[in-house]
Design an enzyme around this catalytic site. Structure first.
Site, PDB file in Angstrom:
ATOM      1  N   LYS A 158       7.057  18.152   5.725  1.00  0.00           N
ATOM      2  CA  LYS A 158       6.924  17.063   4.761  1.00  0.00           C
ATOM      3  C   LYS A 158       5.919  15.986   5.171  1.00  0.00           C
ATOM      4  O   LYS A 158       5.561  15.137   4.354  1.00  0.00           O
ATOM      5  CB  LYS A 158       8.281  16.422   4.466  1.00  0.00           C
ATOM      6  CG  LYS A 158       9.290  17.342   3.828  1.00  0.00           C
ATOM      7  CD  LYS A 158       8.846  18.046   2.556  1.00  0.00           C
ATOM      8  CE  LYS A 158       8.550  17.145   1.403  1.00  0.00           C
ATOM      9  NZ  LYS A 158       8.654  17.864   0.092  1.00  0.00           N
ATOM     10  N   ASP A 159       5.445  16.021   6.415  1.00  0.00           N
ATOM     11  CA  ASP A 159       4.390  15.068   6.792  1.00  0.00           C
ATOM     12  C   ASP A 159       3.163  15.249   5.903  1.00  0.00           C
ATOM     13  O   ASP A 159       2.478  14.289   5.564  1.00  0.00           O
ATOM     14  CB  ASP A 159       3.948  15.304   8.248  1.00  0.00           C
ATOM     15  CG  ASP A 159       4.949  14.769   9.256  1.00  0.00           C
ATOM     16  OD1 ASP A 159       6.080  14.424   8.858  1.00  0.00           O
ATOM     17  OD2 ASP A 159       4.603  14.712  10.451  1.00  0.00           O
TER      18      ASP A 159
END
Ligand code: PMP
Length: 335
Positions: free
Chosen positions: A47-48
């Site tokens: 999700k970064d």
């Protein structure tokens, strides 16, 4: 072994993750199964990438100005990614989450400097739901933007522009199939669209956990959930904007037990400590590999996503009492 990269900006540490050949899964499938090491991102999850693209997109559109605030309704990896990227860019982070989430998650987000707003858990139709609360908060806060990961397609753009080209280059343009599960759907749709742009014959498969409605949707056209899953971050009941037009060729449904078996084997046999969505993805990749091999294809290569680190689940997946309480098999070395 290649030389480690040198970066001049911490945000450039997001993405460009290694791709690793998984020995046990490859043997089980009878072909090469490759895992994209998304746990190697600074926030230790896939999700970064979405966080970085969503924040950059808001900057480019002029919505997010210096000193501004990013608001999101999430309990997990997206909040962690947003908090880290926001810190690096000088923004404040406000995360709205239901108050029944684990203490570890709350502690982690607070440790990263995010402001937490806790709301009682309720159904999505209720305006007090954490997603709607986060949208309202963003609207009411001066200089704030709402990340809106489910329906903000900057999320899947991250995977069209980074994850897919990386996999394509890492496999030197020779890949037969890709699969992963969907939370927002950003990864499966983005990597799917990105890989198809290189070669439309790459087979894109959705791997769905139990308790989600997408397996049924892609198989029959009807959004219908069956069973349950304890996997965090995956399992979707609607077609989000990120999932619209996702090029899904086929679909598999994978149980928590099957996913846990691969979490255990990858840890004990290959030294990778992963979360359950990664185990479910690997089980799906083996199904896809077997399908391609059964069609008589030679030298089949399948890639999937190793979404996050198992260190995030010490009190759940890696805790015998928790597993027993959920009627799930306990890893032999914990029993
Ligand atoms: N695995 C984990 C652990 C996650 O946190 C997420 C994000 N929700 C996913 C998989 C699925 O990613 P996406 O939102 O891109 O579908």
């Amino acid at each position: 072994m290649t030389m480690a990269l040198v970066q001049h900006n911490t945000l450039d540490l997001i993405g460009n993750t290694p791709l690793v050949l998984l020995k046990g899964p490859s043997e089980a499938a009878g072909c090469e199964i490759w895992g994209k090491c998304e746990f190697a991102n600074p926030g230790a999850s896939v999700k970064d990438r979405a966080a970085l693209w969503i924040i950059r997109d808001a900057e480019v559109r002029g919505e997010l100005k210096p000193g501004g605030t990013v608001v999101e309704g999430t309990a997990g990896n997206t909040g962690i990614g947003i908090a880290l990227v926001a810190n690096a860019r000088g923004y404040k982070t406000v995360i709205v989450m239901p108050d029944n989430q684990s203490k570890e998650k709350m502690d982690t987000l607070r440790a990263l400097g995010a402001e937490l707003v806790l709301v009682p858990p309720t159904k999505f139709a209720d305006p007090a739901h954490f997603v709607h609360t986060s949208r309202r908060l963003a609207e009411e806060t001066e200089g704030a933007v709402w990340a809106n990961q489910f329906d903000n397609v900057a999320n899947r753009k991250a995977h069209i522009e980074s994850t897919a080209p990386e996999i394509w280059q890492q496999l030197e343009g020779r890949i037969d199939g890709f699969t992963c599960a969907a939370g927002t759907g950003g990864t499966i749709a983005g990597v799917g669209l990105g890989l198809k742009a290189f070669d439309e014959n790459v087979r894109i498969a959705l791997t769905d956990p139990h308790g989600a409605a997408l397996y049924s949707y892609y198989a029959t056209g009807e959004l219908k959930a069956e069973g349950t899953s304890v996997a965090e971050g995956i399992g979707q009941g609607r077609i989000t904007a990120n999932l619209e037009g996702a090029p899904i060729d086929t679909q598999f449904r994978i149980s928590d037990e099957a996913g846990l078996e691969w979490v255990a084997r990858l840890l004990r046999e290959e030294g990778l400590c992963l979360g359950l969505s990664s185990g479910i993805n690997v089980a799906g990749a083996i199904e896809l590999g077997k399908q391609l091999v059964a069609e008589g294809r030679q030298d089949v290569r399948v890639a999937t996503i190793l979404c996050d680190t198992g260190f995030r689940y010490l009190s759940t997946l890696y805790n015998a009492e928790w597993l027993r309480a959920k009627d799930l098999p306990v890893f032999p070395w914990l029993a």
